[in-house]
Design an enzyme around this catalytic site. Structure first.
Site, short mmCIF file in Angstrom:
data_model
loop_
_atom_site.label_atom_id
_atom_site.label_comp_id
_atom_site.label_asym_id
_atom_site.label_seq_id
_atom_site.Cartn_x
_atom_site.Cartn_y
_atom_site.Cartn_z
N HIS A 14 105.79 16.44 53.00
CA HIS A 14 106.39 17.52 52.19
C HIS A 14 107.87 17.64 52.51
CE1 HIS A 14 106.39 20.55 55.53
NE2 HIS A 14 105.20 20.08 55.84
N ASP A 38 109.87 20.46 52.24
CA ASP A 38 110.39 21.75 52.69
C ASP A 38 110.20 21.94 54.18
OD1 ASP A 38 107.58 21.88 52.06
OD2 ASP A 38 107.68 24.04 52.38
N ASP A 45 108.86 19.08 61.36
CA ASP A 45 107.70 19.40 60.53
C ASP A 45 108.22 19.65 59.12
OD1 ASP A 45 105.46 20.49 59.29
OD2 ASP A 45 105.52 22.36 60.42
N GLU A 82 105.18 23.26 50.82
CA GLU A 82 103.94 23.23 51.60
C GLU A 82 103.84 24.42 52.54
OE1 GLU A 82 101.37 22.23 55.09
OE2 GLU A 82 103.51 22.69 55.05
N GLU A 83 104.97 24.82 53.12
CA GLU A 83 104.95 25.84 54.15
C GLU A 83 104.76 27.25 53.62
OE1 GLU A 83 104.66 24.97 57.04
OE2 GLU A 83 105.80 23.17 57.52
N ASP A 95 101.79 14.61 58.43
CA ASP A 95 102.15 15.99 58.78
C ASP A 95 101.41 16.50 60.02
OD1 ASP A 95 103.47 18.39 58.51
OD2 ASP A 95 102.15 19.19 56.99
N HIS A 100 107.59 25.92 63.48
CA HIS A 100 107.71 27.26 62.88
C HIS A 100 108.44 28.23 63.80
CE1 HIS A 100 104.05 26.61 59.95
NE2 HIS A 100 104.84 25.55 60.04
#
Length: 485
Positions: free
Chosen positions: A76, A78, A115, A145-146, A169, A457
């Site tokens: 992904h 993003d 990530d 995705e996030e 991922d 994150h």
């Protein structure tokens, strides 16, 4: 940033360096998408964009490998936008500032975007190479995705021709994932009634920072502090004895990140000001006793501010403090089927005061759909008793493991030949897009693997340098050894 260009393998690290220079938080992927499209066109490859913004790139098989099963590399585009409170950074306009810190690459005060930037870089590096052997190859780059898996939800049948999907991922080198948790957002809207602040009152800001935070799936079992829960715990302990009234509460910024920081504006009568400071000091000592092993940098801060314009009504404050304090959070149950893996969890990720409402967001994850439903119902029951409106959105299915997966077997055998040991075949508690892909492509054989990434994150996110090369080499060997159709 140029120091990344000296790392191996190239051009993976150079591509990652370029990705870091282009702002690409969730919901703002236009710049990174435009760069990828131009870059692919300069390679002379075919690229298409579907209606939701996913990119599909096709590269012909190398000579002699045309009869191999088709493979889709998937990442992904993003990244999660999280920063330290003292860091000046606009994720929509400013580049990420990566640097080498010993054995790791990390970023200056923000999430790094390893990530899934490393997986994306690996996929693009395969496209750029003229030496890698592979059969018919496609690269699927999804959006958002996030923050909602919009790209995976919107993927339609007919765009891709491959038989095997390699998701990049995952975040532990030496582990191969063949299943993941599903999830759902529980959005709570609690009516906010206010009243004038009384006389002889001083207003304060009480904040908490220094928590580690982290990924609400990968890190939820580590027992880290939740900033929202900690501050409401303080209120529950002391609001009555100190006659505290609340004017604002804001904590966390993403429903899929364990909240690292939170703050509230509160009011006490002048005669209780000294007692308030003492209560904060005592609460800090209590938290240090309970959480020092996992949260050594936790810090409460109490500061005088200008007198608030209004405060929560007694009924609103009662409903808010008690419902948030009672709301389940963290690990609900460990899996009976997969040792050491969380089955069900929930993260009370975001609280904001706005538009005459208190808005609260929780993300529930589970390997079992019925357990996910039960947990979301527990949360709903708690806040419905407080008079809140509940909306559950964005449900996505788990990815059920396929025990007879040929690509899982190939990846395991290849790993053993290359590194002399077997990888761990795992199910991950985090949400991967693979479960959603099954709707449009039910026959895909899928696995997920990647390098070692820690603290995704959060601004502590970092990728271990010496795991990137093994991840990439494994990817290349698997591509070369894909079976014939």
């Amino acid at each position: 940033m140029s120091q990344l260009s000296n790392l191996s393998p190239q051009p993976l690290w150079s591509i990652f360096e370029k990705i870091c220079s282009i702002p690409h938080p969730s919901k703002h992927e236009d710049k990174i998408s435009a760069w990828i499209q131009q870059w692919v066109l300069e390679l002379g490859l075919n690229i298409k964009e579907d209606k939701v913004g996913n990119l599909i790139i096709k590269k012909p098989a190398t000579p002699g490998m045309e009869n191999k099963k088709g493979v889709i590399l998937q990442a992904h585009m993003d990244m999660v936008p999280q920063k330290n409170s003292d860091k000046e950074h606009n994720f929509v306009t400013d580049p990420i500032e990566p640097y080498i810190d010993g054995d790791w690459v990390t970023a200056n005060g923000t999430t790094l975007g390893a990530d899934n930037g490393i997986g994306l870089s690996a996929s693009l590096a395969v496209l750029a190479s003229k030496d890698i052997k592979h059969g018919p190859l496609e690269v699927l780059v999804t959006i958002d995705e996030e923050a909602g898996m919009t790209g995976a939800f919107g993927l339609e049948a007919g765009w891709l021709e491959g038989d095997i999907l390699l998701n990049t991922d995952s975040e532990d080198e030496g582990e191969v994932y063949m299943g993941c948790a599903g999830g759902i957002d529980v959005n709570i809207k609690l009516p906010l009634e206010t009243e004038p602040v009384g006389e002889n009152v001083q207003s304060y800001s009480l904040s908490i920072k220094g928590l580690k935070g982290g990924h609400s799936g990968v890190d939820i079992h580590l027992g880290r502090g939740n900033a929202n829960k900690i501050l409401t715990r303080f209120l529950k302990l002391h609001q009555q004895e100190l006659n505290i009234s609340l004017s604002q509460f804001n904590g966390g910024s993403l429903r899929n990140a364990i909240p690292r920081e939170a703050s509230m504006e509160l009011n006490v009568h002048h005669e209780n000001s000294i007692s308030l400071g003492q209560a904060v000091d005592a609460f800090q000592a209590l938290l240090n006793t309970e959480l020092s092993a996992v949260e050594p940098n936790l810090q409460l801060s109490l500061n005088k501010i200008g007198l608030a314009n209004a405060q929560f009504s007694k009924a609103t404050q009662f409903a808010f403090v008690n419902s948030v304090n009672a709301c389940v959070n963290g690990v609900i149950r460990m899996s009976d089927e997969v040792e050491g893996v969380v089955e069900t969890s929930t993260n009370l990720g975001v609280i904001t005061t706005q538009d005459k409402h208190l808005h609260i967001q929780c993300l529930v994850r589970s390997l079992i759909d019925s357990a996910r439903a039960n947990t979301q119902n527990m949360i709903s029951s708690t806040f419905e008793l407080a008079g809140a409106a509940i909306e559950c959105t964005g449900a996505y299915p788990g990815w059920e493991p396929r025990t007879d997966s040929p690509i899982k077997d190939l990846l395991r055998e290849t790993y053993q030949k290359m590194f002399g040991t077997l990888p761990n075949i795992m199910v991950i508690h985090a949400g991967l897009e693979c479960g959603l892909f099954k709707d449009a492509y039910p026959n895909w054989d899928m696995v997920s693997f990647g390098p070692t990434i820690r603290f995704p994150h959060s601004p502590d996110e970092k990728v271990k340098i010496d795991t990137v090369a093994p991840f990439y080499q494994l990817l290349l060997q698997v591509l070369e050894n894909i079976p014939n159709k």
